[in-house]
Write a protein that holds these residues in place. Structure first.
Motif, PDB file in Angstrom:
ATOM      1  N   LYS A  56       1.077   0.052 -16.551  1.00 45.27           N
ATOM      2  CA  LYS A  56       0.422   0.874 -15.540  1.00 45.27           C
ATOM      3  C   LYS A  56       1.477   1.757 -14.877  1.00 45.27           C
ATOM      4  O   LYS A  56       2.522   1.268 -14.433  1.00 45.27           O
ATOM      5  N   ALA A  57       1.220   3.047 -14.823  1.00 47.21           N
ATOM      6  CA  ALA A  57       2.189   3.993 -14.268  1.00 47.21           C
ATOM      7  C   ALA A  57       1.573   4.774 -13.115  1.00 47.21           C
ATOM      8  O   ALA A  57       0.398   5.158 -13.169  1.00 47.21           O
ATOM      9  N   ILE A  58       2.367   4.980 -12.074  1.00 49.40           N
ATOM     10  CA  ILE A  58       1.988   5.877 -10.995  1.00 49.40           C
ATOM     11  C   ILE A  58       2.688   7.202 -11.238  1.00 49.40           C
ATOM     12  O   ILE A  58       3.918   7.273 -11.320  1.00 49.40           O
ATOM     13  N   ILE A  59       1.888   8.248 -11.383  1.00 44.80           N
ATOM     14  CA  ILE A  59       2.391   9.575 -11.740  1.00 44.80           C
ATOM     15  C   ILE A  59       2.148  10.506 -10.556  1.00 44.80           C
ATOM     16  O   ILE A  59       1.034  10.598 -10.036  1.00 44.80           O
ATOM     17  N   GLU A  60       3.203  11.184 -10.123  1.00 42.51           N
ATOM     18  CA  GLU A  60       3.075  12.112  -8.996  1.00 42.51           C
ATOM     19  C   GLU A  60       3.845  13.389  -9.318  1.00 42.51           C
ATOM     20  O   GLU A  60       5.021  13.350  -9.649  1.00 42.51           O
ATOM     21  N   GLU A  61       3.142  14.506  -9.234  1.00 41.42           N
ATOM     22  CA  GLU A  61       3.762  15.777  -9.611  1.00 41.42           C
ATOM     23  C   GLU A  61       3.290  16.894  -8.693  1.00 41.42           C
ATOM     24  O   GLU A  61       2.204  16.827  -8.107  1.00 41.42           O
ATOM     25  N   GLU A  62       4.123  17.943  -8.583  1.00 42.68           N
ATOM     26  CA  GLU A  62       3.774  19.103  -7.778  1.00 42.68           C
ATOM     27  C   GLU A  62       2.544  19.807  -8.358  1.00 42.68           C
ATOM     28  O   GLU A  62       2.345  19.833  -9.576  1.00 42.68           O
ATOM     29  N   ASP A  63       1.756  20.385  -7.475  1.00 43.32           N
ATOM     30  CA  ASP A  63       0.543  21.086  -7.901  1.00 43.32           C
ATOM     31  C   ASP A  63       0.826  22.106  -9.000  1.00 43.32           C
ATOM     32  O   ASP A  63       0.076  22.219  -9.975  1.00 43.32           O
ATOM     33  N   SER A  64       1.912  22.859  -8.853  1.00 45.64           N
ATOM     34  CA  SER A  64       2.206  23.949  -9.780  1.00 45.64           C
ATOM     35  C   SER A  64       2.565  23.459 -11.174  1.00 45.64           C
ATOM     36  O   SER A  64       2.551  24.238 -12.129  1.00 45.64           O
ATOM     37  N   LYS A  65       2.892  22.174 -11.307  1.00 47.61           N
ATOM     38  CA  LYS A  65       3.291  21.613 -12.597  1.00 47.61           C
ATOM     39  C   LYS A  65       2.190  20.787 -13.251  1.00 47.61           C
ATOM     40  O   LYS A  65       2.416  20.142 -14.265  1.00 47.61           O
ATOM     41  N   VAL A  66       1.000  20.815 -12.647  1.00 48.04           N
ATOM     42  CA  VAL A  66      -0.150  20.078 -13.177  1.00 48.04           C
ATOM     43  C   VAL A  66      -1.167  21.063 -13.723  1.00 48.04           C
ATOM     44  O   VAL A  66      -1.570  22.007 -13.034  1.00 48.04           O
ATOM     45  N   LEU A  67      -1.558  20.853 -14.962  1.00 52.87           N
ATOM     46  CA  LEU A  67      -2.629  21.641 -15.575  1.00 52.87           C
ATOM     47  C   LEU A  67      -3.790  20.693 -15.848  1.00 52.87           C
ATOM     48  O   LEU A  67      -3.737  19.865 -16.754  1.00 52.87           O
ATOM     49  N   ASN A  68      -4.845  20.825 -15.050  1.00 53.28           N
ATOM     50  CA  ASN A  68      -6.006  19.951 -15.177  1.00 53.28           C
ATOM     51  C   ASN A  68      -7.126  20.718 -15.873  1.00 53.28           C
ATOM     52  O   ASN A  68      -7.797  21.557 -15.269  1.00 53.28           O
ATOM     53  N   LEU A  69      -7.326  20.418 -17.140  1.00 48.86           N
ATOM     54  CA  LEU A  69      -8.316  21.131 -17.933  1.00 48.86           C
ATOM     55  C   LEU A  69      -9.733  20.596 -17.721  1.00 48.86           C
ATOM     56  O   LEU A  69     -10.659  21.009 -18.423  1.00 48.86           O
ATOM     57  N   ASP A  70      -9.889  19.705 -16.747  1.00 49.39           N
ATOM     58  CA  ASP A  70     -11.224  19.240 -16.358  1.00 49.39           C
ATOM     59  C   ASP A  70     -11.782  20.038 -15.186  1.00 49.39           C
ATOM     60  O   ASP A  70     -12.890  19.753 -14.722  1.00 49.39           O
ATOM     61  N   THR A  71     -11.007  20.972 -14.667  1.00 49.22           N
ATOM     62  CA  THR A  71     -11.461  21.777 -13.541  1.00 49.22           C
ATOM     63  C   THR A  71     -11.616  23.237 -13.965  1.00 49.22           C
ATOM     64  O   THR A  71     -10.952  23.702 -14.894  1.00 49.22           O
ATOM     65  N   THR A  72     -12.467  23.967 -13.282  1.00 52.05           N
ATOM     66  CA  THR A  72     -12.640  25.389 -13.590  1.00 52.05           C
ATOM     67  C   THR A  72     -11.349  26.151 -13.333  1.00 52.05           C
ATOM     68  O   THR A  72     -10.976  27.043 -14.105  1.00 52.05           O
ATOM     69  N   GLU A  73     -10.651  25.778 -12.245  1.00 57.91           N
ATOM     70  CA  GLU A  73      -9.386  26.447 -11.937  1.00 57.91           C
ATOM     71  C   GLU A  73      -8.358  26.190 -13.037  1.00 57.91           C
ATOM     72  O   GLU A  73      -7.580  27.086 -13.401  1.00 57.91           O
ATOM     73  N   GLY A  74      -8.347  24.967 -13.572  1.00 59.00           N
ATOM     74  CA  GLY A  74      -7.404  24.629 -14.620  1.00 59.00           C
ATOM     75  C   GLY A  74      -7.671  25.393 -15.908  1.00 59.00           C
ATOM     76  O   GLY A  74      -6.735  25.873 -16.560  1.00 59.00           O
ATOM     77  N   VAL A  75      -8.938  25.515 -16.279  1.00 56.92           N
ATOM     78  CA  VAL A  75      -9.281  26.271 -17.486  1.00 56.92           C
ATOM     79  C   VAL A  75      -8.973  27.751 -17.281  1.00 56.92           C
ATOM     80  O   VAL A  75      -8.454  28.427 -18.177  1.00 56.92           O
ATOM     81  N   ASP A  76      -9.287  28.282 -16.078  1.00 58.03           N
ATOM     82  CA  ASP A  76      -8.932  29.670 -15.774  1.00 58.03           C
ATOM     83  C   ASP A  76      -7.428  29.886 -15.936  1.00 58.03           C
ATOM     84  O   ASP A  76      -6.985  30.863 -16.555  1.00 58.03           O
ATOM     85  N   LEU A  77      -6.647  28.963 -15.377  1.00 59.48           N
ATOM     86  CA  LEU A  77      -5.198  29.079 -15.432  1.00 59.48           C
ATOM     87  C   LEU A  77      -4.691  28.997 -16.871  1.00 59.48           C
ATOM     88  O   LEU A  77      -3.787  29.743 -17.263  1.00 59.48           O
ATOM     89  N   PHE A  78      -5.278  28.117 -17.643  1.00 60.30           N
ATOM     90  CA  PHE A  78      -4.887  27.945 -19.045  1.00 60.30           C
ATOM     91  C   PHE A  78      -5.014  29.261 -19.813  1.00 60.30           C
ATOM     92  O   PHE A  78      -4.068  29.724 -20.474  1.00 60.30           O
ATOM     93  N   GLN A 117       9.523  12.771 -17.619  1.00 61.45           N
ATOM     94  CA  GLN A 117       9.165  11.485 -17.021  1.00 61.45           C
ATOM     95  C   GLN A 117       9.659  11.302 -15.590  1.00 61.45           C
ATOM     96  O   GLN A 117       9.422  10.259 -14.977  1.00 61.45           O
ATOM     97  N   GLU A 118      10.331  12.313 -15.041  1.00 63.37           N
ATOM     98  CA  GLU A 118      10.766  12.224 -13.648  1.00 63.37           C
ATOM     99  C   GLU A 118       9.579  12.066 -12.703  1.00 63.37           C
ATOM    100  O   GLU A 118       9.730  11.571 -11.590  1.00 63.37           O
ATOM    101  N   CYS A 119       8.402  12.486 -13.155  1.00 61.50           N
ATOM    102  CA  CYS A 119       7.221  12.392 -12.290  1.00 61.50           C
ATOM    103  C   CYS A 119       6.597  10.998 -12.292  1.00 61.50           C
ATOM    104  O   CYS A 119       5.677  10.732 -11.526  1.00 61.50           O
ATOM    105  N   ILE A 120       7.085  10.119 -13.165  1.00 61.83           N
ATOM    106  CA  ILE A 120       6.581   8.743 -13.187  1.00 61.83           C
ATOM    107  C   ILE A 120       7.328   7.949 -12.126  1.00 61.83           C
ATOM    108  O   ILE A 120       8.515   7.646 -12.272  1.00 61.83           O
ATOM    109  N   LYS A 121       6.658   7.649 -11.050  1.00 59.95           N
ATOM    110  CA  LYS A 121       7.311   7.063  -9.885  1.00 59.95           C
ATOM    111  C   LYS A 121       7.460   5.551  -9.975  1.00 59.95           C
ATOM    112  O   LYS A 121       8.354   4.980  -9.354  1.00 59.95           O
TER     113      LYS A 121
END
Length: 207
Positions: A73-95, A177-181
């Motif tokens: 089990k991993a806790i992952i934390e990353e800056e907004d600008s480094k996350v691409l979420n393709l489950d959101t409309t904003e993420g697909v737009d950005l892609f 993997q630096e984002c894996i806290k």
């Protein structure tokens, strides 16, 4: 600018757990990764356990490993600008905006008819050019009765009641993997194929 936090589950083997906890993950490179090169996590522990259990019986190299499976089990934390979420409309737009912004790069590439390979190529390039480290996408199971499932949903749609409700698998890909806290081991129990639910074409539950 904030951070986003995720919980991910990674299936592996007990004989490499200590090495992973001490030195981090060592992902294998493939041309057809679902979301590009990196370490993969499921958002559901059950799916991580199913995946490594299946691979331990079907993958040629993993079949040679004489070790029980384990779940990390991993806790992952990353800056907004480094996350691409393709489950959101904003993420697909950005892609697609990123593809357009770097169209000259993509025009030089000879793509295939395989969506996995094409998506892997594009996301690897966007990881480098746009700084995406964490990529998220939910996939609908191509097999409407995958081995972790109880119901053949395609049959249900065709023969019982059309509902268009199918199994989905959300995956998280991490490049740096630096984002894996934090990581911790959750020892898995033996995976058992679920009891099936069967229906006939007269809308009657068969048990």
């Amino acid at each position: 600018m904030g951070n986003q936090k995720f919980v991910g589950y990674h299936g592996t083997f007990q004989n490499v757990v200590d090495n992973i906890l001490d030195e981090g993950f060592k992902p294998q490179k493939r041309i057809n990764h679902w979301l590009g090169q990196g370490t993969y996590f499921y958002t559901e522990k059950k799916l991580a356990q199913w995946f490594i259990t299946r691979n331990s019986k079907t993958d040629r190299e993993k079949k040679k490993i004489n070790s029980p499976i384990a779940i990390i089990k991993a806790i992952i934390e990353e800056e907004d600008s480094k996350v691409l979420n393709l489950d959101t409309t904003e993420g697909v737009d950005l892609f697609f905006q990123c593809i357009d912004d770097h169209s000259e790069t993509f025009e030089k590439i000879e793509f295939t008819k395989n969506d996995h390979i094409n998506r892997c190529i594009i996301l690897d390039i966007l990881t480098r050019l746009c700084g995406f480290n964490v990529i998220i996408k939910t996939f609908e199971a191509s097999d409407h009765q995958p081995s972790y499932a109880k119901v053949n949903t395609s049959f249900f749609d065709r023969k019982i009641i059309p509902l268009n409700v199918h199994y989905k698998e959300t995956q998280i890909r991490v490049s740096d993997q630096e984002c894996i806290k934090s990581t911790e081991v959750e020892h898995a129990i033996e995976y058992k194929r679920p009891k099936r639910l069967y229906f006939d074409d007269k809308n009657q539950f068969l048990g």
